[in-house]
Design an enzyme around this catalytic site. Structure first.
Site, PDB file in Angstrom:
ATOM      1  N   TRP A 144       0.311  -0.584  13.643  1.00 21.75           N
ATOM      2  CA  TRP A 144       0.715  -1.433  14.886  1.00 21.75           C
ATOM      3  C   TRP A 144       0.337  -0.642  16.222  1.00 21.75           C
ATOM      4  CZ3 TRP A 144       4.290   0.753  17.671  1.00 21.75           C
ATOM      5  CH2 TRP A 144       5.299   1.355  15.810  1.00 21.75           C
ATOM      6  N   ASN A 145       0.571   0.562  15.419  1.00 21.83           N
ATOM      7  CA  ASN A 145       1.184   1.169  16.866  1.00 21.83           C
ATOM      8  C   ASN A 145      -0.150   1.540  17.798  1.00 21.83           C
ATOM      9  OD1 ASN A 145      -0.348   3.289  15.546  1.00 21.83           O
ATOM     10  ND2 ASN A 145       1.029   4.583  15.787  1.00 21.83           N
ATOM     11  N   LYS A 168      -6.829  -5.928   6.418  1.00 24.44           N
ATOM     12  CA  LYS A 168      -5.300  -6.059   6.840  1.00 24.44           C
ATOM     13  C   LYS A 168      -4.677  -5.368   7.707  1.00 24.44           C
ATOM     14  CE  LYS A 168      -1.202  -4.964   5.695  1.00 24.44           C
ATOM     15  NZ  LYS A 168      -0.651  -5.862   7.116  1.00 24.44           N
ATOM     16  N   PRO A 169      -4.302  -6.071   8.776  1.00 27.66           N
ATOM     17  CA  PRO A 169      -3.492  -5.924  10.200  1.00 27.66           C
ATOM     18  C   PRO A 169      -2.270  -5.273   9.665  1.00 27.66           C
ATOM     19  CG  PRO A 169      -4.282  -7.506  10.452  1.00 27.66           C
ATOM     20  CD  PRO A 169      -4.359  -7.607   9.538  1.00 27.66           C
ATOM     21  N   ALA A 170      -1.761  -5.071  10.574  1.00 34.22           N
ATOM     22  CA  ALA A 170       0.013  -4.910  10.455  1.00 34.22           C
ATOM     23  C   ALA A 170       0.511  -6.086  10.899  1.00 34.22           C
ATOM     24  CB  ALA A 170       0.644  -4.268  11.385  1.00 34.22           C
ATOM     25  N   GLY A 222      -0.713   4.908   8.323  1.00 31.98           N
ATOM     26  CA  GLY A 222       0.104   3.912   8.017  1.00 31.98           C
ATOM     27  C   GLY A 222       1.793   4.875   7.968  1.00 31.98           C
ATOM     28  N   SER A 223       2.629   4.561   7.243  1.00 32.85           N
ATOM     29  CA  SER A 223       3.782   5.655   7.201  1.00 32.85           C
ATOM     30  C   SER A 223       3.844   6.336   5.880  1.00 32.85           C
ATOM     31  CB  SER A 223       4.983   4.840   6.371  1.00 32.85           C
ATOM     32  OG  SER A 223       4.805   3.890   5.718  1.00 32.85           O
ATOM     33  N   GLU A 244      -4.003   8.098   6.316  1.00 29.84           N
ATOM     34  CA  GLU A 244      -3.727   9.068   7.585  1.00 29.84           C
ATOM     35  C   GLU A 244      -2.042   8.786   7.558  1.00 29.84           C
ATOM     36  OE1 GLU A 244      -2.408   9.662  11.079  1.00 29.84           O
ATOM     37  OE2 GLU A 244      -3.488   7.876  11.851  1.00 29.84           O
ATOM     38  N   LEU A 245      -1.182   9.471   7.724  1.00 32.30           N
ATOM     39  CA  LEU A 245       0.090   8.998   7.584  1.00 32.30           C
ATOM     40  C   LEU A 245       0.963   9.864   8.809  1.00 32.30           C
ATOM     41  CD1 LEU A 245      -0.106   9.596   3.577  1.00 32.30           C
ATOM     42  CD2 LEU A 245      -0.275   7.506   4.828  1.00 32.30           C
ATOM     43  N   CYS A 278       1.836   9.573  15.792  1.00 35.82           N
ATOM     44  CA  CYS A 278       1.867   9.857  13.959  1.00 35.82           C
ATOM     45  C   CYS A 278       1.552  11.954  14.584  1.00 35.82           C
ATOM     46  CB  CYS A 278       0.982   9.812  13.528  1.00 35.82           C
ATOM     47  SG  CYS A 278      -0.804   9.169  13.787  1.00 35.82           S
ATOM     48  N   GLU A 379      10.478  11.809  11.180  1.00 32.37           N
ATOM     49  CA  GLU A 379       9.496  11.739  12.147  1.00 32.37           C
ATOM     50  C   GLU A 379      10.666  10.732  13.155  1.00 32.37           C
ATOM     51  OE1 GLU A 379       5.863   9.568  10.964  1.00 32.37           O
ATOM     52  OE2 GLU A 379       5.487  10.102  12.970  1.00 32.37           O
TER      53      GLU A 379
HETATM   54  P1  ADP Z   1       5.006   1.164   9.975  1.00 32.27           P
HETATM   55  O1  ADP Z   1       6.304   1.886   9.403  1.00 32.27           O
HETATM   56  O2  ADP Z   1       4.538   2.349  10.873  1.00 32.27           O
HETATM   57  O3  ADP Z   1       5.042  -0.356  10.215  1.00 32.27           O
HETATM   58  P2  ADP Z   1       4.268   0.939   7.501  1.00 32.27           P
HETATM   59  O4  ADP Z   1       3.390   2.184   6.721  1.00 32.27           O
HETATM   60  O5  ADP Z   1       5.039  -0.391   6.832  1.00 32.27           O
HETATM   61  O6  ADP Z   1       4.626   1.977   8.433  1.00 32.27           O
HETATM   62  O7  ADP Z   1       2.415  -0.358   8.704  1.00 32.27           O
HETATM   63  C1  ADP Z   1       0.515   0.001   8.464  1.00 32.27           C
HETATM   64  C2  ADP Z   1       0.556  -0.412   7.007  1.00 32.27           C
HETATM   65  O8  ADP Z   1       1.184  -0.822   5.745  1.00 32.27           O
HETATM   66  C3  ADP Z   1       0.862  -2.149   8.317  1.00 32.27           C
HETATM   67  O9  ADP Z   1      -0.223  -2.890   7.890  1.00 32.27           O
HETATM   68  C4  ADP Z   1       1.382  -2.857   6.782  1.00 32.27           C
HETATM   69  O10 ADP Z   1       1.908  -4.047   6.946  1.00 32.27           O
HETATM   70  C5  ADP Z   1       1.918  -2.329   5.627  1.00 32.27           C
HETATM   71  N1  ADP Z   1       2.016  -2.192   3.863  1.00 32.27           N
HETATM   72  C6  ADP Z   1       3.149  -1.789   4.599  1.00 32.27           C
HETATM   73  N2  ADP Z   1       4.014  -1.916   2.974  1.00 32.27           N
HETATM   74  C7  ADP Z   1       2.847  -2.272   2.374  1.00 32.27           C
HETATM   75  C8  ADP Z   1       2.992  -2.654   1.291  1.00 32.27           C
HETATM   76  N3  ADP Z   1       4.093  -2.372   0.217  1.00 32.27           N
HETATM   77  N4  ADP Z   1       1.570  -2.653   0.625  1.00 32.27           N
HETATM   78  C9  ADP Z   1       0.689  -2.731   1.457  1.00 32.27           C
HETATM   79  N5  ADP Z   1       0.430  -2.692   2.636  1.00 32.27           N
HETATM   80  C10 ADP Z   1       1.447  -2.535   2.950  1.00 32.27           C
END
Ligand code: ADP
Length: 475
Positions: A144-145, A168-170, A222-223, A244-245, A278, A379
């Protein structure tokens, strides 16, 4: 959602709401997809692959070029939407849309630079040819950032290479994803080539993306925790993976640097996107000899930052994404304060007046930060600048490298030898030398260690979407 060339509701009929993080206002209701929707999207991408991968590089380039034109024409609307949905100030949203569009034109050009090689043989009656082929269906999961540029950074090279895609977006930013898809649709992308599944609960979609044998590659931003989990599942199914984490960027000021210039750089960089990046600097290493001058300028700059709704003129720092983000920042600041850190600026949630309806934390400077504080290791993803005073410049590279992350690092020095030794000694994927913006669509972006696998952008960005094919021809 967008599946097989059509805008559709979720199969279950479920929906979820999207909110403005600055005001709490509801912006829209969007479909909440589940595993069946993810499978339908993969069906479409899989069926479209044969035709799309057979198009010429020139055709794919034209689609990306047209998408770049349309995104550029719509840049103001896209920026307004981004500020409403994600919160960053309008000026920053405009910059992100430009960055997002840059990936489209860069990969429009890279599409035509994919070539092969003739290679030598031991046999006079044999010829070897090595060429590149698209990997197949790509599954993408985005954060989402940076809710538009993180899509084009994946969609640009995937389309250029001849891959089809499901994305799949956030859950916080599906509207930016929809608007990005509209750009490609209006540019004439064929049915099934790109598919979008929005979902309130990402896990079932991730399970399908990482287990369906028709998906050749997972690309995730993402994370670290989620990326690690998904990469493990993908690896078990022999999908290609790029992730990319997170990061924990050091920002090193060497004793010969101009402390005022460095502090201005730190203040500008740290509070971009309210620190929700990040590559945001998380550890500011300042030599004792410069610390007064550095802190004075940093505090003066941070004190002047206006926090609020990003549509308001003059606002430099927007809201955080949600309450959990504010709570995390607050916990880190309280932990540091409890262990003796100074808090000369900020240090609290903002709840008065208009701030009360959004997720705001005051831009904060922490001084005297030490290794035993959580902020030193974790972080932050928020508007906090932790300053660490160091004594020995020979040790500071080791201090900076003492993290499992390895995404971005920043160095301030006026000595070319110091700069080069730091560049060589730092174990990070992206290093800014007197430079607070070492990123561009034209250069590789990605990290080492827990910051991920693979690179996006640059020449390498498209390589992630290509397989090598060798032909031996007996003649
Ligand atoms: P943040 O903590 O920055 O929100 P996330 O890693 O949770 O980072 O989110 C990044 C992306 O990963 C988002 O699109 C989120 O919906 C997706 N996501 C989070 N958990 C899962 C999961 N268990 N399986 C697939 N996608 C996921």
């Amino acid at each position: 959602m967008f599946i097989d060339g059509k805008w559709v509701e979720s199969r279950s009929g479920e929906t979820f709401e999207v909110f403005n993080p600055a005001t709490g206002a509801s912006l829209a209701t969007v479909p909440s997809g589940n595993a069946d929707d993810a499978t339908a999207a993969i069906d479409a991408a899989s069926n479209a692959f044969a035709d799309w991968s057979a198009t010429t590089a020139y055709e794919r380039s034209r689609l990306l070029y047209r998408s770049w034109e349309i995104m550029t024409e719509r840049s103001e609307d896209l920026a307004q939407l981004m500020t409403a949905e994600q919160g960053k100030p309008l000026r920053a949203a405009r910059a992100e849309v430009k960055y997002a569009a840059d990936f489209l034109i860069w990969f429009a050009e890279e599409a035509k630079r994919v070539t092969g090689e003739w290679l030598p043989s031991q046999r006079a009656d044999q010829r070897f040819l090595s060429v590149k082929a698209p990997v197949g269906v790509v599954a993408a999961i985005t954060p989402w950032n940076y809710p538009i540029s993180m899509l084009t950074r994946k969609m640009g090279p995937a389309l250029a290479a001849g891959c089809t895609l499901v994305l799949k977006p956030a859950e916080a930013t599906p509207l930016c994803a929809k608007a990005t898809y509209e750009v490609f649709v209006d540019a004439g992308v064929p049915d099934g080539v790109i598919n979008l599944v929005t979902a309130a609960n990402p896990a079932p979609i991730g399970d399908v993306f990482t287990s369906d044998p028709r998906v050749a590659k997972l690309t995730f931003t993402g994370s670290t925790a989620v990326g690690r989990k998904l990469a493990g599942k993908s690896a078990a199914n022999l999908q290609r993976v790029s992730v990319e984490l997170g990061g924990h960027a050091p920002f090193i000021v060497f004793p010969d640097a101009d402390p005022v210039h460095a502090a201005k750089g730190a203040a500008a960089l740290k509070f971009l996107n309210a620190g929700q990046a990040c590559i945001s600097p998380n550890r500011l290493y300042v030599p004792a000899s410069l610390s007064d001058a550095f802190n004075e300028t940093l505090c003066a700059r941070v004190d002047k930052l206006e926090t609020g709704n990003g549509v308001v003129d003059g606002v430099g720092v927007g809201p955080l994404v949600n309450e959990a983000a504010v709570a995390k920042v607050e916990a880190q600041v309280e932990d540091a304060r409890g262990k003796g850190a100074g808090v000369p600026v900020g240090g609290t949630r903002l709840t008065d007046g208009d701030h009360g309806s959004g997720h705001f934390f005051a831009p904060t400077v922490l001084t005297g930060v030490r290794e035993d504080m959580t902020v030193y290791r974790e972080e932050t993803f928020g508007p906090v600048a932790p300053v660490i005073t160091y004594e020995d410049p020979d040790e500071v590279i080791d201090l900076a490298n003492d993290t499992n992350y390895g995404l971005a690092a920043y160095v301030y020095t006026r000595d070319i030898g110091v700069a080069m030794r730091a560049f060589e000694g730092l174990r990070f994927g992206i290093i800014g030398i007197n430079d607070v913006n070492p990123t561009s669509a034209s250069v590789p972006f990605g990290g080492m260690g827990d910051s991920g696998l693979g690179r996006e952008g640059g020449h390498e960005g498209i390589a992630e979407y290509l397989e090598t094919k060798t032909g031996g021809f007996a003649i």
